[in-house]
Scaffold this motif. Structure first.
Motif, PDB file in Angstrom:
ATOM      1  N   ASN A  31       0.827  -1.210   0.000  1.00 15.74           N
ATOM      2  CA  ASN A  31       0.000   0.000   0.000  1.00 15.74           C
ATOM      3  C   ASN A  31       0.863   1.262   0.000  1.00 15.74           C
ATOM      4  O   ASN A  31       0.418   2.322  -0.469  1.00 15.74           O
ATOM      5  CB  ASN A  31      -0.920   0.012   1.227  1.00 15.74           C
ATOM      6  CG  ASN A  31      -2.076  -0.955   1.080  1.00 15.74           C
ATOM      7  OD1 ASN A  31      -2.671  -1.058   0.010  1.00 15.74           O
ATOM      8  ND2 ASN A  31      -2.395  -1.673   2.148  1.00 15.74           N
ATOM      9  N   ARG A  32       2.056   1.159   0.520  1.00 11.65           N
ATOM     10  CA  ARG A  32       2.956   2.312   0.595  1.00 11.65           C
ATOM     11  C   ARG A  32       3.639   2.600  -0.737  1.00 11.65           C
ATOM     12  O   ARG A  32       4.396   3.563  -0.852  1.00 11.65           O
ATOM     13  CB  ARG A  32       4.001   2.071   1.680  1.00 11.65           C
ATOM     14  CG  ARG A  32       3.415   1.919   3.071  1.00 11.65           C
ATOM     15  CD  ARG A  32       4.423   1.337   4.055  1.00 11.65           C
ATOM     16  NE  ARG A  32       5.616   2.161   4.175  1.00 11.65           N
ATOM     17  CZ  ARG A  32       6.709   1.796   4.851  1.00 11.65           C
ATOM     18  NH1 ARG A  32       6.752   0.601   5.448  1.00 11.65           N
ATOM     19  NH2 ARG A  32       7.755   2.611   4.909  1.00 11.65           N
ATOM     20  N   LEU A  33       3.367   1.750  -1.751  1.00 15.31           N
ATOM     21  CA  LEU A  33       4.055   1.867  -3.038  1.00 15.31           C
ATOM     22  C   LEU A  33       3.066   2.063  -4.187  1.00 15.31           C
ATOM     23  O   LEU A  33       3.306   1.650  -5.316  1.00 15.31           O
ATOM     24  CB  LEU A  33       4.907   0.620  -3.281  1.00 15.31           C
ATOM     25  CG  LEU A  33       6.005   0.375  -2.236  1.00 15.31           C
ATOM     26  CD1 LEU A  33       6.581  -1.031  -2.370  1.00 15.31           C
ATOM     27  CD2 LEU A  33       7.112   1.428  -2.367  1.00 15.31           C
TER      28      LEU A  33
ATOM     29  N   MET B 198      -6.693 -11.290  -1.654  1.00 15.57           N
ATOM     30  CA  MET B 198      -5.973 -12.524  -1.365  1.00 15.57           C
ATOM     31  C   MET B 198      -4.512 -12.270  -0.994  1.00 15.57           C
ATOM     32  O   MET B 198      -3.821 -13.184  -0.558  1.00 15.57           O
ATOM     33  CB  MET B 198      -6.090 -13.490  -2.549  1.00 15.57           C
ATOM     34  CG  MET B 198      -7.482 -14.086  -2.682  1.00 15.57           C
ATOM     35  SD  MET B 198      -7.638 -15.409  -3.921  1.00 15.57           S
ATOM     36  CE  MET B 198      -7.608 -14.457  -5.446  1.00 15.57           C
ATOM     37  N   GLY B 199      -4.069 -11.033  -1.166  1.00 15.48           N
ATOM     38  CA  GLY B 199      -2.706 -10.682  -0.765  1.00 15.48           C
ATOM     39  C   GLY B 199      -2.662  -9.789   0.465  1.00 15.48           C
ATOM     40  O   GLY B 199      -1.596  -9.259   0.787  1.00 15.48           O
ATOM     41  N   GLU B 200      -3.797  -9.638   1.139  1.00 14.40           N
ATOM     42  CA  GLU B 200      -3.868  -8.747   2.293  1.00 14.40           C
ATOM     43  C   GLU B 200      -4.049  -9.531   3.590  1.00 14.40           C
ATOM     44  O   GLU B 200      -4.790 -10.517   3.639  1.00 14.40           O
ATOM     45  CB  GLU B 200      -5.012  -7.744   2.124  1.00 14.40           C
ATOM     46  CG  GLU B 200      -4.787  -6.765   0.979  1.00 14.40           C
ATOM     47  CD  GLU B 200      -5.954  -5.822   0.769  1.00 14.40           C
ATOM     48  OE1 GLU B 200      -6.998  -6.011   1.439  1.00 14.40           O
ATOM     49  OE2 GLU B 200      -5.835  -4.898  -0.073  1.00 14.40           O
ATOM     50  N   ARG B 201      -3.387  -9.048   4.641  1.00 13.02           N
ATOM     51  CA  ARG B 201      -3.543  -9.603   5.981  1.00 13.02           C
ATOM     52  C   ARG B 201      -3.524  -8.455   6.990  1.00 13.02           C
ATOM     53  O   ARG B 201      -2.598  -7.649   7.024  1.00 13.02           O
ATOM     54  CB  ARG B 201      -2.420 -10.602   6.318  1.00 13.02           C
ATOM     55  CG  ARG B 201      -2.446 -11.860   5.469  1.00 13.02           C
ATOM     56  CD  ARG B 201      -1.453 -12.901   5.953  1.00 13.02           C
ATOM     57  NE  ARG B 201      -1.805 -13.434   7.250  1.00 13.02           N
ATOM     58  CZ  ARG B 201      -2.771 -14.332   7.459  1.00 13.02           C
ATOM     59  NH1 ARG B 201      -3.490 -14.791   6.463  1.00 13.02           N
ATOM     60  NH2 ARG B 201      -3.010 -14.763   8.683  1.00 13.02           N
ATOM     61  N   ASN B 202      -4.602  -8.382   7.759  1.00 19.52           N
ATOM     62  CA  ASN B 202      -4.720  -7.352   8.801  1.00 19.52           C
ATOM     63  C   ASN B 202      -4.485  -5.946   8.276  1.00 19.52           C
ATOM     64  O   ASN B 202      -3.825  -5.117   8.905  1.00 19.52           O
ATOM     65  CB  ASN B 202      -3.733  -7.638   9.942  1.00 19.52           C
ATOM     66  CG  ASN B 202      -4.065  -8.934  10.671  1.00 19.52           C
ATOM     67  OD1 ASN B 202      -5.214  -9.353  10.705  1.00 19.52           O
ATOM     68  ND2 ASN B 202      -3.054  -9.567  11.237  1.00 19.52           N
ATOM     69  N   GLY B 203      -5.029  -5.673   7.090  1.00 19.68           N
ATOM     70  CA  GLY B 203      -4.935  -4.338   6.529  1.00 19.68           C
ATOM     71  C   GLY B 203      -3.641  -4.032   5.813  1.00 19.68           C
ATOM     72  O   GLY B 203      -3.475  -2.932   5.273  1.00 19.68           O
ATOM     73  N   HIS B 204      -2.726  -4.974   5.777  1.00 16.90           N
ATOM     74  CA  HIS B 204      -1.447  -4.783   5.093  1.00 16.90           C
ATOM     75  C   HIS B 204      -1.455  -5.573   3.787  1.00 16.90           C
ATOM     76  O   HIS B 204      -1.844  -6.745   3.757  1.00 16.90           O
ATOM     77  CB  HIS B 204      -0.287  -5.256   5.974  1.00 16.90           C
ATOM     78  CG  HIS B 204      -0.146  -4.489   7.250  1.00 16.90           C
ATOM     79  ND1 HIS B 204       0.626  -3.363   7.364  1.00 16.90           N
ATOM     80  CD2 HIS B 204      -0.704  -4.685   8.472  1.00 16.90           C
ATOM     81  CE1 HIS B 204       0.552  -2.899   8.604  1.00 16.90           C
ATOM     82  NE2 HIS B 204      -0.249  -3.686   9.293  1.00 16.90           N
ATOM     83  N   ARG B 205      -1.018  -4.939   2.706  1.00 13.98           N
ATOM     84  CA  ARG B 205      -0.957  -5.617   1.407  1.00 13.98           C
ATOM     85  C   ARG B 205       0.398  -6.299   1.295  1.00 13.98           C
ATOM     86  O   ARG B 205       1.409  -5.687   0.995  1.00 13.98           O
ATOM     87  CB  ARG B 205      -1.181  -4.612   0.281  1.00 13.98           C
ATOM     88  CG  ARG B 205      -1.298  -5.235  -1.095  1.00 13.98           C
ATOM     89  CD  ARG B 205      -1.935  -4.267  -2.071  1.00 13.98           C
ATOM     90  NE  ARG B 205      -3.349  -4.063  -1.765  1.00 13.98           N
ATOM     91  CZ  ARG B 205      -4.091  -3.091  -2.295  1.00 13.98           C
ATOM     92  NH1 ARG B 205      -3.545  -2.236  -3.143  1.00 13.98           N
ATOM     93  NH2 ARG B 205      -5.363  -2.975  -1.970  1.00 13.98           N
ATOM     94  N   ASN B 206       0.397  -7.606   1.542  1.00 18.44           N
ATOM     95  CA  ASN B 206       1.629  -8.394   1.595  1.00 18.44           C
ATOM     96  C   ASN B 206       2.191  -8.759   0.229  1.00 18.44           C
ATOM     97  O   ASN B 206       3.408  -8.808   0.047  1.00 18.44           O
ATOM     98  CB  ASN B 206       1.378  -9.702   2.352  1.00 18.44           C
ATOM     99  CG  ASN B 206       1.432  -9.550   3.846  1.00 18.44           C
ATOM    100  OD1 ASN B 206       1.850 -10.452   4.551  1.00 18.44           O
ATOM    101  ND2 ASN B 206       1.012  -8.403   4.361  1.00 18.44           N
TER     102      ASN B 206
END
Length: 432
Positions: free
Chosen positions: A112-114, A130-138
């Motif tokens: 998300n920061r990019l 499917m690439g997100e966990r706890n609000g972070h885009r992994n």
């Protein structure tokens, strides 16, 4: 294996390439070196290396060193690198590896920061989720995949049978094909993992829920549902619809697509990831023709029960010293027509809309790949399975029990009970 590249193109040529990119960041001009790791076969290695070469033409201040292997041992290698703080800047990962390396969502760099470097508008909400966990885009999906039914039309025509389009017709095809063609012919073949995925689909069609409840750390179904899994395996093998364990074992420990009965059409079907179908059809003897079948749904099903998930993903090392440059590389591979054309279909059908459009316009999306995408678009797919379903201990737990049933070590009733009790016990241990 690793490699680094020597630039071979003059600066004048680079300017023409740079004009094509919507995500060029001219302010990032310091000289940097990135590392990228992936697994795959020869075609994936060749395509990725070519894409990296083109990327370095586009961005002459960025050097990329590729680190690539086969799949065997890749997870162990990456685990060691992450634990030792030596992981590459850009990593190809499996979907469920997120729960291994990023249980709280902070194990990888938050994409998300990019958003200035990566064009997220090319992906639908489900793919991004499917690439997100706890609000972070992994991580970002390279391409989504699901298992579908593919049948050898040549063999079915020889047996004068229609391709199965329901669970009942699949069960019924066994005796009919055996009578028409003999004991060596089966309507469908598969490993225990193929069967587990098939049985999971039927259960999810019935319940409308993921098979694994990762909140309560248990199966999201009843004992009767697990008993149905054991009965389905027994029924398919007893009906001569699926080769029994001992039948398959007689052909040795070789890849499915290299088994003689598949090559010559005696194993007349497979339940396979749509991203892998080409390597199966490539081994068929001349004259054998495979078709995609309509996906079977139980009456009243509101979801097809497909394990529809990323075939593989790209994630950025949370400790990278060069997040913006790494994001430019990721976007080039996924969303830039130059990078997309170089990557081609080496990792299956891409999930990026502009990548699919580019390859379609270039005439690369044809045959079973195109048919499979149309079938996935037609089917109801709303249930998102927990990544814990693919955890190695969960996967092996299912296989061990069904393998014992398949070889007659335990009976169907014992397998039913153990599928419920043992898998629940495994889930309670592994989910944190």
């Amino acid at each position: 294996m690793s490699t680094s590249f020597t630039r071979r193109t003059a600066l004048a040529g680079m300017g023409a390439l740079a004009a094509c990119s919507p995500r060029t960041a001219p302010g990032l001009q310091r000289q940097v070196t990135l590392r990228m790791s992936w697994w795959g076969g020869a075609s994936a290695h060749k395509a990725t290396l070519e894409a990296l070469h083109l990327f370095m033409q586009r961005y002459p201040h960025i050097e990329v060193r590729g680190e690539y292997t086969g799949f065997l041992g890749h997870l162990e290698r990456l685990t060691t690198q992450i634990a030792g703080h030596t992981a590459p800047d850009l990593m190809q990962i499996n979907w469920y590896w997120q729960v291994l390396f990023s249980r709280d969502g902070r194990g990888f760099y938050d994409l998300n920061r990019l958003s200035k470097e990566i064009d997220f508008s090319q992906y639908d909400a489900r793919t991004l989720g499917m690439g997100e966990r706890n609000g972070h885009r992994n991580a970002l999906s390279v391409g989504n995949a699901a298992r579908l039914f593919y049948f050898n039309r040549t063999t079915y025509d020889k047996a004068r049978l229609a391709l199965p389009d329901s669970w009942d017709s699949l069960l019924a095809a066994g005796p009919k094909m055996r009578e028409a063609l003999g004991d060596a012919y089966y309507p469908i073949d598969g490993t225990f993992q193929d069967f587990i995925a098939m049985a999971r689909s039927r259960i999810v069609q019935k319940t409308g829920r993921p098979l694994v409840d990762d909140v309560h750390k248990r199966l999201n179904c009843t004992r009767e549902d697990m008993a149905e899994m054991a009965r389905l395996y027994a029924g398919l093998t007893r009906n001569h619809s699926l080769p029994a364990a001992r039948v398959r074992a007689a052909f040795g420990n070789v890849a499915q697509q290299e088994m003689r009965p598949w090559i010559n059409g005696q194993f007349a079907g497979c339940y396979l990831w749509n991203s892998s179908i080409d390597k199966f059809t490539d081994t068929l003897r001349p004259g054998e023709h495979v078709e995609l079948a309509s996906y079977p749904l139980i009456p009243g099903a509101t979801d097809a029960g497909l394990l529809y998930r990323p075939a593989m993903m790209f994630a950025i090392n949370r400790q990278t010293a060069h997040p913006q440059e790494t994001a430019l590389l990721l976007n080039f591979l996924m969303n830039d027509p130059v990078g997309v054309r170089a990557m081609g279909l080496s990792r299956g059908v891409p999930s990026s809309a502009i990548a699919r459009r580019t390859l379609t316009d270039d005439g690369m999306m044809t045959g079973l790949k195109l048919d499979s995408e149309a079938e996935l678009a037609r089917l109801p797919i709303t249930v998102l399975e927990s990544p814990w379903f693919e955890h190695p201990r969960v996967r092996d737990g299912f296989q061990d029990i069904l393998e014992m049933q398949g070889y007659g070590v335990i009976d169907e009733e014992t397998a039913s009970a153990r599928l419920y009790d043992d898998i629940n016990a495994i889930l309670a241990r592994v989910i944190r």
